[in-house]
Design an enzyme around this catalytic site. Structure first.
Site, PDB file in Angstrom:
ATOM      1  N   HIS A 273       0.871  -1.176   0.000  1.00  0.00           N
ATOM      2  CA  HIS A 273       0.000   0.000   0.000  1.00  0.00           C
ATOM      3  C   HIS A 273       0.910   1.230   0.000  1.00  0.00           C
ATOM      4  CE1 HIS A 273      -2.783   2.932   1.884  1.00  0.00           C
ATOM      5  NE2 HIS A 273      -3.771   2.138   1.545  1.00  0.00           N
TER       6      HIS A 273
ATOM      7  N   ASP B 199       2.942  -4.472   8.154  1.00  0.00           N
ATOM      8  CA  ASP B 199       1.758  -3.628   7.990  1.00  0.00           C
ATOM      9  C   ASP B 199       0.557  -4.560   8.128  1.00  0.00           C
ATOM     10  OD1 ASP B 199      -0.519  -2.482   6.946  1.00  0.00           O
ATOM     11  OD2 ASP B 199       0.404  -1.827   5.072  1.00  0.00           O
TER      12      ASP B 199
ATOM     13  N   GLN C  65      -4.718  -4.840   7.023  1.00  0.00           N
ATOM     14  CA  GLN C  65      -5.724  -5.745   6.460  1.00  0.00           C
ATOM     15  C   GLN C  65      -5.784  -7.073   7.189  1.00  0.00           C
ATOM     16  OE1 GLN C  65      -7.980  -5.014   4.301  1.00  0.00           O
ATOM     17  NE2 GLN C  65      -7.160  -2.997   3.824  1.00  0.00           N
TER      18      GLN C  65
ATOM     19  N   LYS D  71     -10.512  -0.442  10.704  1.00  0.00           N
ATOM     20  CA  LYS D  71     -10.697  -1.649   9.884  1.00  0.00           C
ATOM     21  C   LYS D  71     -11.026  -2.860  10.765  1.00  0.00           C
ATOM     22  CE  LYS D  71      -7.358  -0.269   6.332  1.00  0.00           C
ATOM     23  NZ  LYS D  71      -8.116   0.408   5.279  1.00  0.00           N
TER      24      LYS D  71
ATOM     25  N   CYS E 249      -4.936   2.589  -3.494  1.00  0.00           N
ATOM     26  CA  CYS E 249      -3.697   3.121  -2.896  1.00  0.00           C
ATOM     27  C   CYS E 249      -2.550   2.137  -3.103  1.00  0.00           C
ATOM     28  CB  CYS E 249      -3.858   3.447  -1.418  1.00  0.00           C
ATOM     29  SG  CYS E 249      -5.056   4.725  -1.113  1.00  0.00           S
TER      30      CYS E 249
END
Lengths: 408, 150
Positions: free
Chosen positions: A125, A202, A205, A228, A366
């Site tokens: 991302h 990261d 998600q 999220k 993104c």
């Protein structure tokens, strides 16, 4: 198909799922962008502001103490949720993006020199690309990118070949927002650690879709966003190993991150407060704690299993449409279905599905380098959560078929 | 099923999307410019031939959604033979109508562009409908990149 969750009951926890859009029941399939909030979180936010709100870590008065207890209680909940060793390792930030920037500017800027390398992958991302590019401009370090294959999987041999004595940090997405790929992060961490290189993940998600155990992974940093994860926006978490965080200089200066200030010299506060300058997102952090409680009561493993069922169902149905191409076909994948339709632009798909009450994302997500790699300007993306149903998948598939018909 | 959306996706739009007019490279263009909509990834390369303040020819290449492709295609047809000032005036009017700043309901003044007036009900798509026009405006400005015609 026997479903592993009582989704009908779960849906009652999410008031927004009763909305109608253009006269049709909302089918919310944009969960990778942001998830909806259960009543437990909404009630917590309201309760905090109605009964427990004041600034934290400040006053001697009762409300301030109450707010502080709830705020720090949320930190403890997050610590347990990801199985960190200590609460000192849980830094509250605005979101994943801020967490990556914090590591880049504090850890990166103090450790990296000209010629050093940072290794990321081709499926990142923008938030795991741009902070490193800024750091490279500041330090003269070099950003290296490990390639992916046409299924959207990291090519491990090439990744390993890029690790060398100049590599000072690896930062990799745990689960890709554009492709759904779940990376073999344990293996990535093993090979990087074998060469003494720390690894940041990261997790924006990944964390809503699976149980994450930072000790088991042995990652050095892990970043994620509350919004999220069925929590409020404006709150996120940076997990870091205590030894690393202790050695890092503060990032932002201000209130709460200091122990003593004179005009000659300032003594910084201990962890985690050293990295939390200014009044934090108080109610949002407490709301995140409520979200974590809510998800744990359902069970992350159950959520993961159910979403895999949904993904499998949706993928099978989608592949029955001849002009549909799935973008992101990794063997290990989260509940994200990125696709393109022959001759129909994703933006048109997005507008038309919206007309049917179906919310999907259309665009580059993104992740413009990912779009370039697959040679598409954009994709349409249906991203699922545990409150979605197979009936909603049917509505999506039916909608796609109608669009193909209208476009002729 | 899609009755409500027919004001956006009219048959003319589908037609121009399927068969965009003036979709070609122009070797003798006097101006060339790349337009990009980072939100949705639409890209356009616009070629313009201006002679004595009059637009003699416009063509484009690129990829985009149906709205942006149809808008570009219609634009190339409508501005040919017009002066730069007339073109600028038409863009201003078109822009005001699709952004809802001009709330008129009679679109006769837009001519062929009237089929795109429905965009005003879809604010997220205004950029698609205006990408080609913004590119043309930039190309007509003095500081625009000029194509070498050697």
């Amino acid at each position: 198909m026997t479903l592993s969750l009582n989704v009908i009951k779960i849906r009652q926890d999410f008031p927004i799922l009763n909305e109608t859009i253009h006269g049709r029941p909302l089918v919310y399939l944009d969960n990778a962008a942001s998830t909806q909030k259960p009543k437990a979180v909404l009630d917590t936010l309201r309760h905090v502001y109605e009964h427990d709100y004041a600034n934290v870590h400040r006053g001697v008065h009762t409300l301030s103490q109450r707010a502080t207890d709830l705020f720090e209680g949320a930190r403890k909940k997050v610590k347990d949720f990801i199985n960190a060793r200590k609460i000192e390792e849980i830094i509250f930030v605005r979101g994943t993006t801020e967490a990556v920037n914090l590591v880049a500017q504090s850890y990166g800027r103090s450790k990296l020199q000209a010629g050093d390398e940072i290794l990321i992958t081709a499926m990142e991302h923008h938030s795991n690309i741009v902070p490193w590019q800024i750091l490279c401009q500041q330090t003269g370090a070099v950003l290296k990118v490990a390639p992916i294959n046409l299924s959207g999987e990291i090519i491990m041999e090439e990744f390993e070949a890029l690790l060398n004595e100049r590599t000072k940090l690896v930062s990799v997405v745990h689960m890709s927002n554009a492709l759904g790929t779940i990376n073999p992060v344990k293996r990535i961490i093993e090979v990087a650690h074998a060469k003494g290189i720390p690894v940041m993940l990261d997790g924006a998600q990944a964390i809503p879709h699976m149980a994450v155990d930072v000790q088991d992974l042995d990652c050095d940093f892990y970043a994620f966003s509350g919004h999220k994860l069925c929590g409020p926006s404006g709150i996120g978490v940076l997990y870091g190993k205590e030894t690393l965080l202790k050695a890092m200089p503060p990032w932002q200066g201000g209130g709460d991150m200091i122990r003593m200030v004179t005009f000659d010299k300032t003594e910084y506060n201990t962890l985690p407060y050293k990295f939390e300058a200014g009044t934090p997102a108080i109610a949002e952090a407490i709301g995140l704690g409520a979200a974590v409680d809510y998800l744990q009561a359902i069970g992350m493993d159950k959520i993961a299993a159910y979403e895999q069922q949904l993904l499998e169902y949706a993928t099978t149905k989608a592949l029955e449409i001849p002009s549909l191409k799935v973008i992101g076909t990794a063997k290990v994948k989260g509940a994200i279905l990125g696709f393109t339709l022959h001759h129909i632009h994703p933006h048109d798909i997005g507008t038309m599905l919206d007309q049917l009450g179906i919310a999907v994302r259309a665009g580059h997500h993104c992740a413009m380098p990912v779009m370039d790699f697959f040679g598409v300007p954009a994709t349409a993306r249906a991203s699922f959560s545990f409150y979605n149903t197979t009936e909603e998948v049917d509505t999506l598939i039916d909608g796609i078929k109608q669009i193909i018909e209208v476009f002729g | 099923m899609f009755d409500e959306i027919r004001d956006l996706y009219q048959e003319v739009v589908f037609d121009h999307n399927r068969n965009p007019r003036n979709f070609r490279v122009m070797d003798d263009a006097t101006r060339k410019i790349d337009g990009f909509n980072p939100l949705c990834g639409d890209r356009i390369t616009l070629y313009v031939k201006v002679n004595d303040n009059v637009i003699e020819d416009v063509s484009f290449q690129g990829s985009g959604c149906a709205i942006s492709t149809a808008s570009a295609s219609l634009m190339t047809e409508i501005v040919r033979g017009h002066t730069e000032e007339e073109t600028h005036g038409l863009f201003e009017l078109f822009h005001k109508i699709v952004t809802g700043e001009d709330t008129r309901t009679n679109f006769d003044e837009l001519g062929k562009l009237a089929v795109l007036a429905g965009v005003r009900a879809y604010p997220a798509r205004v950029k698609c409908a205006t990408l080609a026009w913004h590119s043309l405006e930039a190309a007509l400005k003095e500081d625009a990149e000029t194509v070498s015609t050697e």
